[in-house]
Design a protein around this motif. Sequence first.
Motif, mmCIF file in Angstrom:
data_model
loop_
_atom_site.group_PDB
_atom_site.id
_atom_site.type_symbol
_atom_site.label_atom_id
_atom_site.label_comp_id
_atom_site.label_asym_id
_atom_site.label_seq_id
_atom_site.Cartn_x
_atom_site.Cartn_y
_atom_site.Cartn_z
ATOM 1 N N ARG A 157 0.831 -1.203 0.000
ATOM 2 C CA ARG A 157 0.000 0.000 0.000
ATOM 3 C C ARG A 157 0.868 1.256 0.000
ATOM 4 O O ARG A 157 0.541 2.252 -0.644
ATOM 5 N N LEU A 158 1.985 1.199 0.715
ATOM 6 C CA LEU A 158 2.908 2.333 0.686
ATOM 7 C C LEU A 158 3.468 2.533 -0.720
ATOM 8 O O LEU A 158 3.567 3.665 -1.207
ATOM 9 N N ALA A 185 3.681 5.774 -5.671
ATOM 10 C CA ALA A 185 3.999 5.626 -7.091
ATOM 11 C C ALA A 185 4.128 6.998 -7.747
ATOM 12 O O ALA A 185 3.252 7.844 -7.630
ATOM 13 N N GLY A 186 5.248 7.205 -8.403
ATOM 14 C CA GLY A 186 5.477 8.481 -9.091
ATOM 15 C C GLY A 186 6.420 9.375 -8.323
ATOM 16 O O GLY A 186 7.581 9.541 -8.696
ATOM 17 N N THR A 187 5.936 9.978 -7.242
ATOM 18 C CA THR A 187 6.736 10.959 -6.513
ATOM 19 C C THR A 187 7.361 10.414 -5.240
ATOM 20 O O THR A 187 8.180 11.090 -4.611
ATOM 21 N N ARG A 196 12.745 12.058 1.506
ATOM 22 C CA ARG A 196 11.765 11.405 0.631
ATOM 23 C C ARG A 196 12.288 10.057 0.143
ATOM 24 O O ARG A 196 13.388 9.955 -0.384
ATOM 25 N N ALA A 197 11.479 9.032 0.357
ATOM 26 C CA ALA A 197 11.786 7.704 -0.173
ATOM 27 C C ALA A 197 11.281 7.639 -1.607
ATOM 28 O O ALA A 197 10.104 7.911 -1.877
ATOM 29 N N ARG A 198 12.164 7.317 -2.525
ATOM 30 C CA ARG A 198 11.792 7.276 -3.935
ATOM 31 C C ARG A 198 10.798 6.155 -4.207
ATOM 32 O O ARG A 198 10.770 5.130 -3.518
ATOM 33 N N LEU A 204 10.427 2.222 -2.626
ATOM 34 C CA LEU A 204 9.212 1.694 -2.009
ATOM 35 C C LEU A 204 8.727 0.443 -2.735
ATOM 36 O O LEU A 204 8.319 -0.546 -2.114
ATOM 37 N N GLU A 205 8.800 0.474 -4.067
ATOM 38 C CA GLU A 205 8.397 -0.680 -4.866
ATOM 39 C C GLU A 205 9.326 -1.861 -4.605
ATOM 40 O O GLU A 205 8.876 -3.007 -4.457
#
Length: 216
Positions: free
Chosen positions: A27-28, A33-35, A102-104, A108-109
Amino acid sequence: MTLPLTEMPRDQHSDDDRQDLARLLRRLADDGAGTGLTVAEIRDRLDERAYGLLVLILAIPCLVPGLYGVPQVVGLAILILAFQLLLGREEPWLPRWFLNLRARAAWLEGMADFTEKRLGWLERLSRPRLKAFSVGPGERFAAIFMILATVTIVLPMTNTIPSVALSLLAVGLIQRDGLFVLAGAAVATGWVGLLSAVGVGLLLGADWALRLMPGM
């Protein structure tokens, strides 16, 4: 109807023990996704599970045997989190500069993919149970053993076993699984007991050797 995680009000707890670690991270990844997401946004979305996940993320690199330098730095961060959990703070305090990082989206993916592919055994072994050891006062119980384990993680060449204890405790909080918390507490206690026994043995041995020296 369940609100998407991104639309959930800040003051509403989203803690749902039916959501395991893999689903939380997925979910995170979807929300970022994107930013990507800032650390503050990640913390807010994890809500009460932020402590467990942050400790797990910090403990995993320390599982590498014989690691030096990283456990000492990571140990300090875990201690800060564990003491806050022990004091009953609802969500972890972290410096503003750290919260603004910020985690890219790719990270995260990747974290979500790794958890789904490599940590699938967590879903099979852990589940909400024995919540007295993972919710409310149980979180403070877990925090005590997190501190106990972290005290030894900073010692040179002794980072792997206490990191296992920390990982079990963290998973127990994330999954609301008191059995994992108890397992982590047992590993932490056993490890501290072993180190204490070794330390006492070395002291007694040194004393015995010193007693022999005058007669040499």
